[in-house]
Scaffold this motif. Structure first.
Motif, PDB file in Angstrom:
ATOM      1  N   LYS A  84       7.661   5.999   6.832  1.00  0.00           N
ATOM      2  CA  LYS A  84       7.375   7.205   7.322  1.00  0.00           C
ATOM      3  C   LYS A  84       5.896   6.981   8.160  1.00  0.00           C
ATOM      4  O   LYS A  84       5.611   7.689   8.963  1.00  0.00           O
ATOM      5  N   GLY A  85       5.026   6.604   7.270  1.00  0.00           N
ATOM      6  CA  GLY A  85       3.693   6.275   8.000  1.00  0.00           C
ATOM      7  C   GLY A  85       3.728   5.383   9.476  1.00  0.00           C
ATOM      8  O   GLY A  85       2.998   5.761  10.232  1.00  0.00           O
ATOM      9  N   GLN A  86       4.599   4.385   9.376  1.00  0.00           N
ATOM     10  CA  GLN A  86       4.686   3.730  10.683  1.00  0.00           C
ATOM     11  C   GLN A  86       5.223   4.626  11.761  1.00  0.00           C
ATOM     12  O   GLN A  86       4.912   4.716  12.776  1.00  0.00           O
ATOM     13  N   THR A 109       8.769   1.916   0.007  1.00  0.00           N
ATOM     14  CA  THR A 109       9.150   1.582   1.273  1.00  0.00           C
ATOM     15  C   THR A 109       9.155   2.856   2.059  1.00  0.00           C
ATOM     16  O   THR A 109       8.914   2.933   3.307  1.00  0.00           O
ATOM     17  N   TYR A 110       9.789   3.892   1.348  1.00  0.00           N
ATOM     18  CA  TYR A 110      10.071   5.162   2.311  1.00  0.00           C
ATOM     19  C   TYR A 110       8.807   5.596   2.978  1.00  0.00           C
ATOM     20  O   TYR A 110       8.821   6.095   4.220  1.00  0.00           O
ATOM     21  N   ASN A 127      -1.069  10.178   1.136  1.00  0.00           N
ATOM     22  CA  ASN A 127      -0.350  11.114   1.874  1.00  0.00           C
ATOM     23  C   ASN A 127      -1.286  12.120   2.101  1.00  0.00           C
ATOM     24  O   ASN A 127      -1.523  12.681   3.317  1.00  0.00           O
ATOM     25  N   THR A 128      -2.233  12.691   1.256  1.00  0.00           N
ATOM     26  CA  THR A 128      -3.445  13.582   1.544  1.00  0.00           C
ATOM     27  C   THR A 128      -4.334  13.013   2.664  1.00  0.00           C
ATOM     28  O   THR A 128      -4.561  13.727   3.432  1.00  0.00           O
ATOM     29  N   THR A 129      -4.671  11.902   2.168  1.00  0.00           N
ATOM     30  CA  THR A 129      -5.874  11.378   3.249  1.00  0.00           C
ATOM     31  C   THR A 129      -5.020  10.957   4.592  1.00  0.00           C
ATOM     32  O   THR A 129      -5.904  11.195   5.652  1.00  0.00           O
ATOM     33  N   PHE A 130      -3.945  10.346   4.471  1.00  0.00           N
ATOM     34  CA  PHE A 130      -3.404  10.054   5.791  1.00  0.00           C
ATOM     35  C   PHE A 130      -3.095  11.156   6.492  1.00  0.00           C
ATOM     36  O   PHE A 130      -3.497  11.162   7.812  1.00  0.00           O
ATOM     37  N   LYS A 162      -5.194   0.610   9.749  1.00  0.00           N
ATOM     38  CA  LYS A 162      -5.674  -0.089   8.481  1.00  0.00           C
ATOM     39  C   LYS A 162      -5.488   0.567   7.401  1.00  0.00           C
ATOM     40  O   LYS A 162      -5.277  -0.062   6.301  1.00  0.00           O
ATOM     41  N   PHE A 163      -5.775   1.799   7.069  1.00  0.00           N
ATOM     42  CA  PHE A 163      -5.528   2.678   6.007  1.00  0.00           C
ATOM     43  C   PHE A 163      -4.188   2.424   5.594  1.00  0.00           C
ATOM     44  O   PHE A 163      -3.848   2.344   4.345  1.00  0.00           O
ATOM     45  N   LEU A 164      -3.180   2.572   6.473  1.00  0.00           N
ATOM     46  CA  LEU A 164      -1.775   2.393   6.113  1.00  0.00           C
ATOM     47  C   LEU A 164      -1.486   0.850   5.528  1.00  0.00           C
ATOM     48  O   LEU A 164      -0.931   0.559   4.685  1.00  0.00           O
TER      49      LEU A 164
END
Length: 346
Positions: free
Chosen positions: A122-124, A117-118, A65-68, A106-108
């Motif tokens: 959320k990232g998508q 899954t959540y 989460n921090t990096t994204f 790619k990171f995700l």
């Protein structure tokens, strides 16, 4: 004979002593106590392992989460700064923004192995919004005329140019990001043809293939990026692509190419013969089949050098399905082809 059993009995050896000293009629009761003690110890161990695993996952999730979020904010900052970029440098500037976006994708994808899954969903969703922001910024800052193919259609007499532009924009709402990229060459709106582009036409250029049916396309050379959408029953052969290939809304097609990254969206019954240095990402797809790249042509070795693709690193069988998040269970939306089913090309 055993007249009584201690109230607090924690040690397995203590139970064994009691069992040996007890009369047969008491042994059944003692056995139950032994089993209960063993079950209690096993449950404590399970909870401890579960706690350790949960802590590890939380640590990984926090790092993701921090990096994204940091990388996402960097891209958003570049979009805000785009207004200050000289017009002559906007295209290369947005190329860099798109590469950053691809790295974030790619990171995700690489993090789905441990993310809940959540967090994946959320990232998508964040990536989808960010992609729309990139598209909007490109539309606002780069002149629209630069996105057209060379074989522009003439505007019919009696129809206002603004009306035609509005229609084109509406028709392109669901197109991939390629519609807001500068494509130096490509093919569009054709059927039942053999189409060819040679190295001097496509080297280090973006190539767009749109709305083709029952066509065979050969792309010799090392293009920068390939954008593909709306193909039906086509065969596409391409030399090594320096960066990425984006494919959307294709049915019954065969793709044969080498690239750094591949993203496939909303495709059905398609075959991929790949040399790829990262993991393939698919989304909203079904009946996809994968095999290693097996097309050769004169000058191909030189094209691999130009593209910068490592010929010794091929992840053709590494696929991430964004619609299948069950860890340890293969996605039903794609398969690796058996070697005896590989096609060969002349």
């Amino acid at each position: 004979m055993c007249n009584s059993i201690p109230a607090a009995m924690k040690d397995q050896k203590s139970f064994e002593v009691i069992v040996q000293d007890c009369a047969p009629e008491k042994k059944e009761v003692v056995d139950k106590l032994v089993q209960r003690s063993e079950a209690r110890i096993a449950e404590m161990e399970r909870k401890k392992c579960e706690k350790d695993t949960r802590t590890s996952v939380y640590e990984q999730t926090d790092y993701f989460n921090t990096t994204f979020n940091y990388q996402k904010q960097q891209i958003e900052s570049k979009l805000l700064n785009a207004q200050n970029v000289d017009k002559s440098g906007l295209i290369s500037y947005f190329d860099e923004v798109v590469r950053d976006f691809q790295d974030l994708q790619k990171f995700l994808s690489d993090s789905t192995l441990f993310l809940p899954t959540y967090d994946i969903k959320k990232g998508q969703e964040s990536l989808k919004v960010l992609q729309e922001e990139i598209q909007a910024a490109q539309n606002d800052l780069i002149p629209k005329k630069k996105f057209a193919f060379k074989n522009k259609k003439k505007i019919p007499n009696g129809i206002k140019a603004s009306a035609c532009l509005e229609k084109i924009q509406l028709n392109n709402v669901n197109e991939p990001m390629s519609m807001v990229k500068l494509c130096k060459c490509g093919f569009k709106d054709m059927s039942d043809q053999n189409l060819v582009k040679f190295s001097d036409e496509i080297e280090k250029q973006d190539v767009g293939l749109h709305h083709l049916k029952n066509c065979t396309i050969h792309l010799y050379g090392a293009p920068s990026t390939i954008f593909i959408s709306g193909l039906i029953d086509c065969h596409i052969f391409a030399g090594p692509v320096s960066t990425s290939v984006f494919i959307e809304n294709c049915t019954g097609c065969t793709f044969v190419f080498a690239c750094q990254q591949l993203r496939v969206h909303s495709c059905t019954n398609c075959y991929f013969y790949l040399h790829i240095t990262s993991r393939t990402i698919i989304e909203d797809c079904k009946e996809l089949y994968f095999a290693p790249y097996n097309w050769t042509y004169d000058g191909q070795d030189e094209d691999f050098v130009i593209s910068g693709i490592d010929r010794h690193n091929n992840n053709w069988n590494s696929i991430d399905d964004f619609n299948w998040l069950v860890i340890g269970t293969p996605s039903p939306n794609w398969l690796l082809l058996d070697e005896e089913k590989y096609q060969t090309w002349n």
